[in-house]
Write a protein that holds these residues in place. Structure first.
Motif, PDB file in Angstrom:
ATOM      1  N   GLN A  97       0.833  -1.372  -0.064  1.00 37.86           N
ATOM      2  CA  GLN A  97       0.135   0.001   0.365  1.00 37.86           C
ATOM      3  C   GLN A  97       0.645   1.444   0.466  1.00 37.86           C
ATOM      4  O   GLN A  97       0.481   2.063  -0.746  1.00 37.86           O
ATOM      5  N   CYS A  98       1.871   1.296   0.642  1.00 40.29           N
ATOM      6  CA  CYS A  98       2.650   2.593   0.584  1.00 40.29           C
ATOM      7  C   CYS A  98       3.496   2.668  -0.252  1.00 40.29           C
ATOM      8  O   CYS A  98       4.410   4.190  -0.274  1.00 40.29           O
ATOM      9  N   LEU A  99       3.347   1.947  -1.575  1.00 41.94           N
ATOM     10  CA  LEU A  99       3.986   1.541  -2.684  1.00 41.94           C
ATOM     11  C   LEU A  99       3.044   2.561  -3.151  1.00 41.94           C
ATOM     12  O   LEU A  99       4.292   3.026  -4.644  1.00 41.94           O
ATOM     13  N   ASN A 100       2.349   2.427  -3.905  1.00 37.68           N
ATOM     14  CA  ASN A 100       0.904   2.594  -4.312  1.00 37.68           C
ATOM     15  C   ASN A 100       1.111   4.450  -4.638  1.00 37.68           C
ATOM     16  O   ASN A 100       1.214   5.040  -5.861  1.00 37.68           O
ATOM     17  N   PRO A 101       1.227   5.704  -3.883  1.00 40.27           N
ATOM     18  CA  PRO A 101       0.731   6.970  -4.494  1.00 40.27           C
ATOM     19  C   PRO A 101       2.888   7.080  -4.742  1.00 40.27           C
ATOM     20  O   PRO A 101       2.927   7.161  -5.181  1.00 40.27           O
ATOM     21  N   ASN A 102       1.674   8.113  -6.320  1.00 42.54           N
ATOM     22  CA  ASN A 102       2.339   8.641  -7.528  1.00 42.54           C
ATOM     23  C   ASN A 102       3.346   7.612  -8.119  1.00 42.54           C
ATOM     24  O   ASN A 102       4.702   8.076  -8.173  1.00 42.54           O
ATOM     25  N   TRP A 103       3.077   6.601  -8.469  1.00 39.97           N
ATOM     26  CA  TRP A 103       3.548   5.342  -8.738  1.00 39.97           C
ATOM     27  C   TRP A 103       2.085   5.068  -9.812  1.00 39.97           C
ATOM     28  O   TRP A 103       1.016   4.742 -10.008  1.00 39.97           O
ATOM     29  N   ASP A 104       3.009   5.301 -11.192  1.00 36.64           N
ATOM     30  CA  ASP A 104       2.313   4.687 -12.231  1.00 36.64           C
ATOM     31  C   ASP A 104       2.875   3.481 -13.189  1.00 36.64           C
ATOM     32  O   ASP A 104       3.889   4.364 -13.903  1.00 36.64           O
ATOM     33  N   LYS A 105       2.342   2.260 -12.966  1.00 35.23           N
ATOM     34  CA  LYS A 105       3.037   1.370 -14.204  1.00 35.23           C
ATOM     35  C   LYS A 105       2.660   1.685 -15.797  1.00 35.23           C
ATOM     36  O   LYS A 105       3.947   1.564 -16.327  1.00 35.23           O
ATOM     37  N   ASP A 106       1.637   1.966 -15.803  1.00 36.50           N
ATOM     38  CA  ASP A 106       1.390   2.057 -17.598  1.00 36.50           C
ATOM     39  C   ASP A 106       2.667   3.391 -17.952  1.00 36.50           C
ATOM     40  O   ASP A 106       2.825   2.875 -19.195  1.00 36.50           O
ATOM     41  N   ILE A 107       2.461   4.288 -17.078  1.00 39.84           N
ATOM     42  CA  ILE A 107       3.009   5.213 -17.591  1.00 39.84           C
ATOM     43  C   ILE A 107       4.719   4.639 -18.278  1.00 39.84           C
ATOM     44  O   ILE A 107       5.678   5.288 -18.832  1.00 39.84           O
ATOM     45  N   GLY A 174      10.374   5.033  -2.607  1.00 41.91           N
ATOM     46  CA  GLY A 174      10.019   4.553  -1.395  1.00 41.91           C
ATOM     47  C   GLY A 174      10.338   2.801  -1.127  1.00 41.91           C
ATOM     48  O   GLY A 174      10.807   2.971  -0.409  1.00 41.91           O
ATOM     49  N   ALA A 175      10.335   2.399  -2.817  1.00 42.73           N
ATOM     50  CA  ALA A 175      10.698   0.818  -2.267  1.00 42.73           C
ATOM     51  C   ALA A 175      11.959   0.355  -2.414  1.00 42.73           C
ATOM     52  O   ALA A 175      13.048   1.616  -2.059  1.00 42.73           O
ATOM     53  N   GLY A 176      12.872  -0.726  -2.674  1.00 39.12           N
ATOM     54  CA  GLY A 176      13.854  -0.849  -2.691  1.00 39.12           C
ATOM     55  C   GLY A 176      14.572  -1.845  -1.133  1.00 39.12           C
ATOM     56  O   GLY A 176      13.318  -1.943  -0.772  1.00 39.12           O
ATOM     57  N   LYS A 177      15.599  -2.326  -1.996  1.00 37.41           N
ATOM     58  CA  LYS A 177      15.670  -3.271  -0.823  1.00 37.41           C
ATOM     59  C   LYS A 177      16.436  -2.136   0.596  1.00 37.41           C
ATOM     60  O   LYS A 177      16.099  -2.687   2.214  1.00 37.41           O
ATOM     61  N   TYR A 183      11.705   0.069   6.937  1.00 35.32           N
ATOM     62  CA  TYR A 183      10.783  -0.372   7.129  1.00 35.32           C
ATOM     63  C   TYR A 183      10.141  -1.497   8.262  1.00 35.32           C
ATOM     64  O   TYR A 183       9.839  -1.490   9.520  1.00 35.32           O
ATOM     65  N   LEU A 184      10.914  -2.239   8.313  1.00 36.83           N
ATOM     66  CA  LEU A 184      10.850  -3.741   9.006  1.00 36.83           C
ATOM     67  C   LEU A 184      11.987  -2.953  10.517  1.00 36.83           C
ATOM     68  O   LEU A 184      10.812  -3.644  11.758  1.00 36.83           O
ATOM     69  N   LEU A 185      12.475  -2.244  10.251  1.00 37.03           N
ATOM     70  CA  LEU A 185      13.275  -1.366  11.437  1.00 37.03           C
ATOM     71  C   LEU A 185      11.603  -1.047  12.500  1.00 37.03           C
ATOM     72  O   LEU A 185      12.077  -0.957  13.333  1.00 37.03           O
ATOM     73  N   ARG A 186      12.081  -0.311  11.941  1.00 35.22           N
ATOM     74  CA  ARG A 186      10.522   0.256  12.682  1.00 35.22           C
ATOM     75  C   ARG A 186       9.410  -0.610  12.704  1.00 35.22           C
ATOM     76  O   ARG A 186       9.171   0.092  13.597  1.00 35.22           O
ATOM     77  N   LYS A 187       9.147  -1.620  12.030  1.00 39.46           N
ATOM     78  CA  LYS A 187       8.217  -2.227  12.832  1.00 39.46           C
ATOM     79  C   LYS A 187       8.526  -2.705  13.879  1.00 39.46           C
ATOM     80  O   LYS A 187       8.229  -3.249  14.940  1.00 39.46           O
ATOM     81  N   PHE A 188       9.844  -3.432  14.513  1.00 36.96           N
ATOM     82  CA  PHE A 188      10.788  -4.019  15.397  1.00 36.96           C
ATOM     83  C   PHE A 188      10.304  -2.972  16.569  1.00 36.96           C
ATOM     84  O   PHE A 188      10.092  -3.532  17.538  1.00 36.96           O
ATOM     85  N   LYS A 189      10.857  -1.891  16.087  1.00 34.77           N
ATOM     86  CA  LYS A 189      11.572  -1.155  17.202  1.00 34.77           C
ATOM     87  C   LYS A 189      10.165  -0.658  17.983  1.00 34.77           C
ATOM     88  O   LYS A 189       9.529  -0.718  18.594  1.00 34.77           O
ATOM     89  N   ALA A 190       8.515  -0.760  17.228  1.00 35.33           N
ATOM     90  CA  ALA A 190       7.290  -0.235  17.798  1.00 35.33           C
ATOM     91  C   ALA A 190       7.164  -1.673  18.382  1.00 35.33           C
ATOM     92  O   ALA A 190       6.132  -0.920  19.428  1.00 35.33           O
ATOM     93  N   ASN A 191       7.389  -2.554  17.842  1.00 34.17           N
ATOM     94  CA  ASN A 191       7.102  -4.056  19.463  1.00 34.17           C
ATOM     95  C   ASN A 191       8.612  -3.636  20.483  1.00 34.17           C
ATOM     96  O   ASN A 191       8.411  -5.125  21.353  1.00 34.17           O
TER      97      ASN A 191
END
Ligand code: GLC
Ligand code: MG
Length: 424
Positions: A97-107, A174-177, A183-191
């Motif tokens: 979901q996070c990756l959708n904004p301003n991404w247009d595969k067709d273009i 906002g993607a890439g390795k 993103y994972l590290l933020r999730k771990f931190k929250a827990n």
């Protein structure tokens, strides 16, 4: 997955697969098997194994069928655009979901089509947030520059990543390795589960981002591609937490664990004689890894068929215990040791390999443990796997385990057609 852990994992390894964890020039997979036994003997119980690959789920699963890869806790695929958890690979839809904004595969498809130098990769490698091509090296930087100028006109948030001197990926910015790991590290931190140490491992262009994440250790394996080494020279030369290992692929990862003192770094596979080995590790996980290494060497006649070796083996099995073979028949442990004696050297000169995956231990009494794992075995092309449960006990005074009971069941699709080819 996180239920397995009671607190923050001491170590998280985030590794690329092709030419980092997997050495495609090593047909015997020796460095991968060295890593596997190290991970399963010491790290599996409390730490996290994360793969971060450019491959789509389809060809990632293919690779797992071809190579003795351990089951990771988390799989990041398609160059950080897809994240999945656990054995069953539950997708993280929030991330997508996070990756959708301003991404247009067709273009992107429309604009890239205007570059004849860009040859589309196979359909499996075109993903919701990844458009991929082949591009030959000579004038690749000009093509990349022209393409990014063209895409800028549309005000899309994209990034272009060039890897292995052949592959070009267009992804959301906002993607890439690197972003997927952040993103994972933020999730771990929250827990409250931030790993005490993280080690990232890579060899090519799409791995560069991994090395930019704050507070991680990094290893560029000895066989790393020019584009990654160049990126490092220009951007991270003075970071003492990143090394260029002198060993290839998974052996380079082991080297980094040692170099940064991230935990045990002697692979049980490197211990040639467990009897003489001074490291006395008392752990049920280590016990099963060690036993099966001995067993592999026994059948390959790579250990001596001495009375001493055979007595050691015999003494670790409780003669009145039971072994339940995956085809359902029961036999006393005593019979197992007899069979074992007979099988000495039957795999000599063959490419016979054993590795354990998903080793998990639970203490069920003051001196007893249940150890559960997948026991894999391959001879050349054939591969079998059994979910294996072992009951181990120990006597306080003795620093050794007794195998009381073994129970095996075939893993779906990995059963031997002829059950007698499987022994233990
Ligand atoms: C993997 C993917 C491919 C991608 C490349 C570089 O090989 O299959 O689509 O272009 O990694 O990221
Ligand atoms: Mg790679």
């Amino acid at each position: 997955m996180m239920d397995r852990l009671n607190g923050p994992p001491p170590l998280m390894i985030v590794s690329d697969l092709d030419f980092t964890m997997v050495d495609h020039e090593d047909p015997e997979n020796l460095s991968l098997l060295r890593f596997n036994s190290l991970w399963e003997a010491y790290h599996r119980q409390f730490s996290l194994l994360v793969y971060s690959t450019g491959r789509s789920p389809t060809i990632y699963k293919q690779l797992r069928k071809e190579k003795p890869l351990l089951t990771p806790d988390i799989t990041i695929m398609s160059v950080g655009t897809e994240i999945a958890y656990g054995e069953s690979m539950v997708p993280d839809s929030d991330w997508e979901q996070c990756l959708n904004p301003n991404w247009d595969k067709d273009i992107i498809i429309q604009e890239t089509a205007k570059f004849p130098q860009l040859i589309p990769q196979s359909d499996t490698e075109q993903r919701p947030h990844k458009v991929s091509f082949f591009l030959e090296t000579p004038n690749s930087s000009e093509v990349i520059k022209a393409l990014s100028e063209r895409l800028e006109k549309y005000k899309l948030d994209v990034k272009i990543i060039y890897s292995n001197g052949t592959a070009l990926d267009v992804l959301p910015k906002g993607a890439g390795k690197g972003q997927a790991l952040a993103y994972l590290l933020r999730k771990f931190k929250a827990n409250g589960r931030t790993p005490l140490n993280s080690l990232v491992c890579g060899d090519s262009g799409n791995d560069a981002e991994l090395f930019t994440i704050p507070e991680v250790y990094g290893v560029m394996v000895s066989n790393a591609q020019e584009e990654l080494l160049q990126w490092h020279a220009e951007n991270a030369k003075n970071n003492p937490n990143i090394i260029h290992s002198s060993e290839r692929c998974a052996s380079g990862i082991i080297q980094a664990i040692g170099k940064f003192s991230l935990g045990p770094n002697v692979s049980p596979r490197d211990i040639k004689d467990f009897g003489k080995c001074r490291v006395n590790v008392f752990s049920p996980g280590y016990e099963v890894v060690k036993f099966y290494l001995f067993y592999e060497r026994w059948r390959r006649a790579e250990v001596e068929k001495s009375d001493q070796n055979f007595e050691n083996l015999k003494s670790s099995f409780y003669p009145l215990g039971t072994f339940v073979h995956p085809c359902g028949t029961e036999q006393p442990m005593k019979k197992c040791t007899d069979t074992m004696e007979r099988l000495y050297g039957d795999k000599q000169g063959k490419q016979y390999q054993i590795w354990l995956d998903r080793v998990s231990t639970s203490q069920i009494g003051s001196d007893s443990w249940l150890v559960k794992f997948d026991k894999w075995e391959s001879t050349g092309e054939e591969r079998y796997c059994c979910l294996t449960t072992v009951l181990l006990t120990t006597k306080q005074a003795e620093e050794s385990f007794t195998w009381m009971h073994i129970h095996q069941t075939w893993l779906d699709g990995l059963e031997a057609k002829e059950p007698s080819v499987w022994f233990l």
